[in-house]
Design a protein around this motif. Structure first.
Motif, mmCIF file in Angstrom:
data_model
loop_
_atom_site.group_PDB
_atom_site.id
_atom_site.type_symbol
_atom_site.label_atom_id
_atom_site.label_comp_id
_atom_site.label_asym_id
_atom_site.label_seq_id
_atom_site.Cartn_x
_atom_site.Cartn_y
_atom_site.Cartn_z
ATOM 1 N N ASP A 119 2.131 -15.668 18.838
ATOM 2 C CA ASP A 119 2.370 -16.506 17.664
ATOM 3 C C ASP A 119 3.761 -16.308 17.086
ATOM 4 O O ASP A 119 4.301 -15.198 17.097
ATOM 5 C CB ASP A 119 1.380 -16.154 16.546
ATOM 6 N N LYS A 120 4.285 -17.406 16.549
ATOM 7 C CA LYS A 120 5.457 -17.365 15.670
ATOM 8 C C LYS A 120 5.020 -18.024 14.368
ATOM 9 O O LYS A 120 4.425 -19.109 14.385
ATOM 10 C CB LYS A 120 6.644 -18.102 16.286
ATOM 11 N N TYR A 121 5.275 -17.343 13.270
ATOM 12 C CA TYR A 121 4.881 -17.818 11.951
ATOM 13 C C TYR A 121 6.139 -18.060 11.123
ATOM 14 O O TYR A 121 7.155 -17.401 11.319
ATOM 15 C CB TYR A 121 4.034 -16.769 11.215
ATOM 16 N N GLN A 122 6.033 -18.993 10.194
ATOM 17 C CA GLN A 122 7.108 -19.217 9.238
ATOM 18 C C GLN A 122 6.499 -19.360 7.852
ATOM 19 O O GLN A 122 5.425 -19.940 7.690
ATOM 20 C CB GLN A 122 7.907 -20.462 9.577
ATOM 21 N N LYS A 123 7.229 -18.801 6.897
ATOM 22 C CA LYS A 123 6.849 -18.920 5.492
ATOM 23 C C LYS A 123 7.727 -19.998 4.882
ATOM 24 O O LYS A 123 8.945 -19.845 4.799
ATOM 25 C CB LYS A 123 7.058 -17.582 4.789
ATOM 26 N N ARG A 124 7.096 -21.097 4.498
ATOM 27 C CA ARG A 124 7.817 -22.204 3.868
ATOM 28 C C ARG A 124 7.140 -22.495 2.535
ATOM 29 O O ARG A 124 5.915 -22.566 2.461
ATOM 30 C CB ARG A 124 7.789 -23.456 4.745
ATOM 31 N N ASN A 125 7.954 -22.679 1.527
ATOM 32 C CA ASN A 125 7.432 -22.919 0.175
ATOM 33 C C ASN A 125 6.403 -21.855 -0.210
ATOM 34 O O ASN A 125 5.393 -22.150 -0.844
ATOM 35 C CB ASN A 125 6.835 -24.325 0.048
ATOM 36 N N GLY A 126 6.656 -20.624 0.227
ATOM 37 C CA GLY A 126 5.808 -19.499 -0.145
ATOM 38 C C GLY A 126 4.523 -19.361 0.639
ATOM 39 O O GLY A 126 3.701 -18.504 0.313
ATOM 40 N N VAL A 127 4.321 -20.182 1.686
ATOM 41 C CA VAL A 127 3.066 -20.166 2.442
ATOM 42 C C VAL A 127 3.343 -19.909 3.917
ATOM 43 O O VAL A 127 4.161 -20.602 4.534
ATOM 44 C CB VAL A 127 2.302 -21.505 2.276
ATOM 45 N N TRP A 128 2.640 -18.929 4.480
ATOM 46 C CA TRP A 128 2.738 -18.638 5.913
ATOM 47 C C TRP A 128 1.846 -19.594 6.688
ATOM 48 O O TRP A 128 0.682 -19.803 6.329
ATOM 49 C CB TRP A 128 2.282 -17.207 6.206
ATOM 50 N N LYS A 129 2.401 -20.196 7.753
ATOM 51 C CA LYS A 129 1.638 -21.049 8.666
ATOM 52 C C LYS A 129 2.147 -20.819 10.091
ATOM 53 O O LYS A 129 3.208 -20.239 10.298
ATOM 54 C CB LYS A 129 1.789 -22.531 8.311
ATOM 55 N N PHE A 130 1.386 -21.320 11.047
ATOM 56 C CA PHE A 130 1.808 -21.248 12.438
ATOM 57 C C PHE A 130 2.994 -22.176 12.669
ATOM 58 O O PHE A 130 2.965 -23.340 12.284
ATOM 59 C CB PHE A 130 0.677 -21.673 13.387
ATOM 60 N N ALA A 131 4.009 -21.657 13.345
ATOM 61 C CA ALA A 131 5.139 -22.464 13.798
ATOM 62 C C ALA A 131 5.044 -22.703 15.303
ATOM 63 O O ALA A 131 5.508 -23.729 15.801
ATOM 64 C CB ALA A 131 6.454 -21.773 13.446
ATOM 65 N N HIS A 132 4.431 -21.740 16.012
ATOM 66 C CA HIS A 132 4.272 -21.855 17.465
ATOM 67 C C HIS A 132 3.125 -20.930 17.866
ATOM 68 O O HIS A 132 3.126 -19.751 17.509
ATOM 69 C CB HIS A 132 5.557 -21.425 18.159
ATOM 70 N N ARG A 133 2.176 -21.457 18.602
ATOM 71 C CA ARG A 133 1.030 -20.663 19.066
ATOM 72 C C ARG A 133 0.818 -20.945 20.543
ATOM 73 O O ARG A 133 0.707 -22.096 20.962
ATOM 74 C CB ARG A 133 -0.218 -21.014 18.261
ATOM 75 N N SER A 134 0.754 -19.873 21.339
ATOM 76 C CA SER A 134 0.475 -19.973 22.773
ATOM 77 C C SER A 134 -0.702 -19.062 23.097
ATOM 78 O O SER A 134 -0.785 -17.951 22.587
ATOM 79 C CB SER A 134 1.677 -19.525 23.607
ATOM 80 N N ILE A 135 -1.575 -19.521 23.976
ATOM 81 C CA ILE A 135 -2.710 -18.701 24.405
ATOM 82 C C ILE A 135 -2.406 -18.104 25.766
ATOM 83 O O ILE A 135 -1.848 -18.776 26.630
ATOM 84 C CB ILE A 135 -4.032 -19.487 24.427
#
Length: 181
Positions: A119-135
């Motif tokens: 996973d790569k995560y990014q915090k935007r506008n104070g919220v962490w979400k997935f930016a890139h997910r690979s299985i």
């Protein structure tokens, strides 16, 4: 407060937010909660999910109801979570064991997968979400026909989990609501 302690506390809060994101993904997948799943990804996020997805996560999420329709059971378990933070971005290697019971034309079959999310995560506008997910699949165990027995006497009287809004958890909880993180 000492600046180093403040920095450590902020990192701990960010790691907790990412951990909750990862766990919310599992819940959304297992309960077929597509609104909740969509809220976990940034709009420009990438998802690489084997044969199901290689590209924009929103394209994967658009197909997800059809992908999950034949899945009578989904059960994702996170075992090891390795996170590294760098400001408003982070990376994670997330170990999982996921049980799938799938309905085919020939009947039910099971696939138990041990693998990892990269996973790569990014915090935007104070919220962490997935930016890139690979299985990544490390191993799989298949049983065809299914070996799952929800009618076993040991389970007599127990609530039985279900995909979707009919799962017993939605009638039980007041705070953990469908479609919410």
């Amino acid at each position: 407060m000492h600046p180093e302690l403040e920095h450590q506390l902020l990192q701990l809060l960010d790691k907790q937010a990412i951990t909750e994101l990862v766990h919310a993904y599992c819940n959304a997948a297992d309960r077929h909660d597509f609104a909740k799943m969509r809220a976990l990804y940034h709009d420009d996020a990438i998802d690489e999910h084997g044969q199901f997805s290689r590209g924009l996560a929103r394209d994967f999420l658009d197909k997800l109801p059809d992908i999950q329709a034949p899945m009578a059971i989904l059960h994702h378990n996170i075992t090891t979570l390795n996170l590294k933070l760098a400001g408003d971005r982070a990376e994670g290697e997330v170990y999982l064991i996921a049980m799938h019971q799938v309905q085919s034309d020939e009947g039910l079959f099971d696939v138990l997968i041990g693998g990892r999310y990269l996973d790569k995560y990014q915090k935007r506008n104070g919220v962490w979400k997935f930016a890139h997910r690979s299985i990544v699949a490390d191993w799989a165990y298949a049983a065809d026909p299914s070996r799952v027995r929800l009618d076993h006497p040991f389970l007599s009287g127990a609530f039985i989990g279900k995909p979707g809004a009919d799962d017993p958890s939605y009638g039980f909880f007041e705070l953990l609501k469908r479609g919410m993180r």
